[in-house]
Design an enzyme around this catalytic site. Sequence first.
Site, PDB file in Angstrom:
ATOM      1  N   GLU A 272     -30.783 -40.452 -51.343  1.00 44.96           N
ATOM      2  CA  GLU A 272     -32.063 -40.868 -50.757  1.00 44.96           C
ATOM      3  C   GLU A 272     -33.226 -40.636 -51.715  1.00 44.96           C
ATOM      4  O   GLU A 272     -34.274 -40.115 -51.350  1.00 44.96           O
ATOM      5  CB  GLU A 272     -32.302 -40.139 -49.423  1.00 44.96           C
TER       6      GLU A 272
ATOM      7  N   ASP B 155     -24.318 -39.866 -40.607  1.00 47.34           N
ATOM      8  CA  ASP B 155     -25.509 -39.006 -40.614  1.00 47.34           C
ATOM      9  C   ASP B 155     -25.803 -38.449 -39.233  1.00 47.34           C
ATOM     10  O   ASP B 155     -26.758 -38.894 -38.595  1.00 47.34           O
ATOM     11  CB  ASP B 155     -26.708 -39.826 -41.135  1.00 47.34           C
TER      12      ASP B 155
ATOM     13  N   GLU C 209     -32.278 -34.886 -34.254  1.00 43.94           N
ATOM     14  CA  GLU C 209     -32.885 -36.079 -34.855  1.00 43.94           C
ATOM     15  C   GLU C 209     -32.411 -37.364 -34.178  1.00 43.94           C
ATOM     16  O   GLU C 209     -33.200 -38.277 -33.966  1.00 43.94           O
ATOM     17  CB  GLU C 209     -32.532 -36.102 -36.357  1.00 43.94           C
TER      18      GLU C 209
HETATM   19  C1  GCV Z   1     -33.728 -34.177 -45.229  1.00 44.12           C
HETATM   20  C2  GCV Z   1     -31.181 -38.105 -42.838  1.00 44.12           C
HETATM   21  C3  GCV Z   1     -32.532 -37.701 -42.325  1.00 44.12           C
HETATM   22  C4  GCV Z   1     -33.417 -37.207 -43.466  1.00 44.12           C
HETATM   23  C5  GCV Z   1     -32.692 -36.059 -44.160  1.00 44.12           C
HETATM   24  C6  GCV Z   1     -31.343 -36.561 -44.659  1.00 44.12           C
HETATM   25  C7  GCV Z   1     -30.527 -35.468 -45.322  1.00 44.12           C
HETATM   26  O1  GCV Z   1     -31.272 -39.246 -43.622  1.00 44.12           O
HETATM   27  O2  GCV Z   1     -33.134 -38.776 -41.660  1.00 44.12           O
HETATM   28  O3  GCV Z   1     -34.646 -36.800 -42.935  1.00 44.12           O
HETATM   29  O4  GCV Z   1     -33.448 -35.553 -45.223  1.00 44.12           O
HETATM   30  O5  GCV Z   1     -30.604 -37.052 -43.559  1.00 44.12           O
HETATM   31  O6  GCV Z   1     -29.667 -34.933 -44.646  1.00 44.12           O
HETATM   32  O7  GCV Z   1     -30.745 -35.176 -46.485  1.00 44.12           O
END
Ligand code: GCV
Length: 736
Positions: free
Chosen positions: A325, A399, A427
């Site tokens: 990411e 995720d 989340e």
């Molecule tokens: C901390 C997902 C979440 C992100 C998070 C990522 C991760 O994509 O939406 O906010 O980033 O996981 O676990 O690194």
Amino acid sequence: MRRACGSRIATWAGRRPGWRRAGVLAAVLALAAAWAIPAVAEDGHALWLRYQPLAEPARGSAAPVTALVAAAATPIQAVARQELLRGLGGLLGTAPPLADAVARPGALVVGTPESVPALARLRPALEGLGREGYLIRSLEIDGHPATAIVANQDIGALYGAFHYLRLLQTGAPVDALDLRSAPKLQLRVLNHWDNLDRHVERGYAGQSIWDWHRLPGWIEPRYTDYARANASIGINGTVLNNVNANALVLTPMYLEKVAALAEVFRPWGIRVYLSARFSAPVEIGGLATADPLDPAVRRWWRAKADQIYARIPDFGGFLVKANSEGQPGPQDYGRSHADGANMLAEALAPHEGVVMWRAFVYSDEEPDDRAKQAYTEFVPHDGEFADNVLVQVKNGAIDFQPREPFHPLFGAMPQTPLMMEFQITKEYLGFATHLVYLGPMWEEVLRADTHAEGEGSTVAKVIDGSLHGQRPTGIAGVANIGSDRNWSGSHFDQANWYAYGRLAWDPHASAREIAADWVRMTFSRDPAVVEPVVDMMMASHQAVVDYMTPLGLHHLMGRGHHYGPGPWVEGGPRADWTSVYFHRASRDGIGFDRTATGSDAVSQYAPPVARQFGDLERVPEDFLLWFHHVPWDYRTRSGRPLWDELVHRYDRGVAAVREMRATWDGLEGRIDPERHAQVAAFLAIQEQEAQWWRDASIAYFQTFAQRPLPDGHAPPPQPLEHYQALEFPHAPGDGR
Ligand code: GCV
């Protein structure tokens, strides 16, 4: 391999000047005592450590404690003794007197064979309990019936003290005890996704509890509360900052602040860790590169580790999100994950620190299926990681979705310690307002059979090292803790923090039993409360799966903030950040074909699992659309065509929330009004949002299914465009 951390703490304490030791001890005790004064009645701040007076008949089953024999010569001994005095005082009405010896029946004797000589004869029974394990036993000492809580090291006695208090709190009999307990995992860690500006990524409980600006001058009493709560469930480490890391946390100014927190946590057996930004040598070190094979970069990290350990002698190590990411990582320099992790491991090794290297990766080049990427990138490096590296793997391959099959990496890297990463913060599960107890979801994953070494090769056995013998072992939970008075944003979200700790101690434990303990400690020991609330909690995970993502659907939430339904999300920077990529709905059917005719992600599992998941007739229906693209009229196991089954499940989920509300309403008068009212209000929000998920999803998928709703199921009250037009610019917890 790492030295036992108790001996490190002892060594560290031994080096400090006496006056400073005494000062730390006094501060710890003062803060611990302050915790006993409830600031606001029934606001949830006391968590599961309420120590309310035991009502009859439970009180009768608790043997009276006539005296407490426990040393307080070290910080850990002091907090253990303080906790017992507080707990027994609250539960039994008065705290027992302190005594040096067992002079009459009914003493509680707590410590190690060294700290309390009367316990020396139990030394042989301590074998195999390690540094953190303990024994709780009813026995005779000096001719008097007594109860002993005994351990090899102080920290074990502290954990034993909390266990004994739990027995009292839950109304368990304590007159004939013979308990042995030791953690099955070594590193039991929270991951805070907390930024230095106090924004918590995916946090739904207010701001970060770390007040960076006022640290180290101002030490919030809450830091002690936090450490105490974690110690009560066996958590022994905390990563303070977000994995999307800011390199500044590694500068001397922040390290002073980190050191102050470490000092507060130390008496509770908790070490601090930091998320390390891979490009830190460039950003704060002035180097031109962060290439892990560059000698100057390696030197920089070694010096950084030395600098950290000079301030924090028991620092745990680094957590790293690399090449994922948009985060920097070794692949930016053509190096592998093993190259990157091993460079940091080399810097930490002289200090016995560890690297927790995340397997949540996906590159800028989109793969054919995001679910396959971690396995593809990591399995070739099995055996290449240094001894002090753990690879931290999310429970599923996408995720933290409401339900995912276990991650194919579990069982596939026999030469690498794999840590489990769970997400405690919700989340993808309705944030803090939806009542979802995560115990059953985690239990389902931990009990899943990888078949890596034949039948019975569960995920729990992979992570506890019993399958392949890896060490160290560990587990991480993305924290749901914030500045809210009730810590977690809702009263029931405390149960997820609690369950995480208990499963980290024993990943083979039962989610139902953990829930029952939590309810007894948090709300009431009355069976008329415990039974319905536990049933409600146990059913809550299936409910959210049903109203959000039934039958194996996944990644259908609103873009960015992840709040509410967004099955129509498409376009944007990359396909695998959209919903349409994952559900693949069209006129001919719905679901992601991950069989050999599709992405073939099933082939990443051991053959018996791959065969089961890949076979439309045998795949668990909960994962049907995760692994298969299925026509709308496919006959499901209920006999209903797929479209009808989907609608049925959406409605079943909403109905389950309605039932939770009715159950909770029926408990009015048995739960204190303040907490009852907030839970009732949140359940009302949950019902509205469950209905919203159901309506929006049905309105959207019906455009592909082109079928009427089955009899008895109401059409969505609004046209699809209504749901698509909703916007939530200030939804909490977004990534920044
Ligand atoms: C901390 C997902 C979440 C992100 C998070 C990522 C991760 O994509 O939406 O906010 O980033 O996981 O676990 O690194």
